[in-house]
Scaffold this motif. Structure first.
Motif, PDB file in Angstrom:
ATOM      1  N   ARG A 147       8.695   4.911   3.232  1.00  0.00           N
ATOM      2  CA  ARG A 147       8.771   4.373   4.586  1.00  0.00           C
ATOM      3  C   ARG A 147       7.519   4.744   5.387  1.00  0.00           C
ATOM      4  N   ASN A 190       4.974   2.181   6.994  1.00  0.00           N
ATOM      5  CA  ASN A 190       4.641   2.335   8.413  1.00  0.00           C
ATOM      6  C   ASN A 190       3.132   2.234   8.618  1.00  0.00           C
ATOM      7  N   THR A 229       5.076   1.163  15.833  1.00  0.00           N
ATOM      8  CA  THR A 229       6.167   0.569  15.072  1.00  0.00           C
ATOM      9  C   THR A 229       7.266   0.131  16.032  1.00  0.00           C
ATOM     10  N   VAL A 258      10.128  -2.260   7.829  1.00  0.00           N
ATOM     11  CA  VAL A 258       9.301  -1.571   8.820  1.00  0.00           C
ATOM     12  C   VAL A 258       8.420  -2.602   9.498  1.00  0.00           C
TER      13      VAL A 258
END
Length: 219
Positions: free
Chosen positions: A162, A166, A199, A212
């Motif tokens: 993740r 990101n 994000t 994401v």
């Protein structure tokens, strides 16, 4: 694609979009591309109050020093946009697709110098060797140091994936904002130093939590 959707694509999308779809056929991605473009065109037409079939695909590439539209000589890179009655439509636009989902961002009548970029990534799609070709030293150090303390319900591998996604979403959003895309080496973009790039939560983006998404704004 249902007959109704195919008919809508045939009527509303232009030659540049169909040419791009033809190039994607070997990747089995043409239908997804066409549906995303149909939604994007209808969304922009609604925002601007114009008929969708009157919009002509137009990209602005800072490296090409100008805007070209529709037809075989049109670039399919740079910042997306449309012409309306031969004039560039007053909208800043960005879009991204991943894992069967799409995210769109727009600003109507943006001020001079304004730009935006949006991107969505699937952590499960991050490939082996990603760190060495896509991340800076600072980003790689953060991946190495990542653990499950912040996400106690996730395995370390998932947390690292993740984090990689990101970084990649932020890089892509920033490069879309600039209009250069991956013609700029992403390993030269350090997201730990970027401003105006962040994000988005699943609630903000409308995307599933496993994906994401990031947005970049300037001007």
């Amino acid at each position: 694609m249902t007959p109704a959707l195919e008919f809508a694509c045939r009527v509303e999308l232009d030659a540049a979009e169909w040419a791009r779809a033809d190039r994607l056929l070997k990747h089995s991605d043409a239908q997804e591309f066409l549906l995303a473009r149909l939604f994007q065109r209808r969304w922009v037409s609604e925002l601007l109050g114009v008929r969708p079939e009157k919009l002509v695909t137009a990209y602005f590439c800072p490296d090409c020093s100008g805007t070209k539209s529709g037809g075989s000589n049109a670039p399919d890179h740079g910042r997306p946009g449309y012409l309306y009655d031969g004039v560039r439509a007053p909208i800043a636009l960005s879009a991204s697709r991943a894992a069967g989902w799409a995210v769109f961002a727009a600003a109507i009548s943006p001020p001079e110098g304004f730009a935006l970029g949006v991107d969505v990534e699937d952590p499960a799609a991050i490939f082996s060797g990603f760190d060495s070709v896509a991340l800076t030293d600072a980003e790689r150090a953060l991946v190495v140091a990542a653990d499950s303390e912040k996400y106690p319900r996730l395995e370390v591998h998932t947390v690292k994936q993740r984090l990689r996604a990101n970084f990649w979403a932020k890089k892509e959003a920033f490069l879309k904002l600039r209009g250069t895309g991956l013609r700029t080496d992403p390993a030269t973009i350090d997201t730990t130093q970027l401003r105006g790039v962040r994000t988005m939560s699943a609630q903000e983006s409308g995307l599933p939590e496993q994906l994401v998404a990031a947005v970049a704004l300037a001007g």
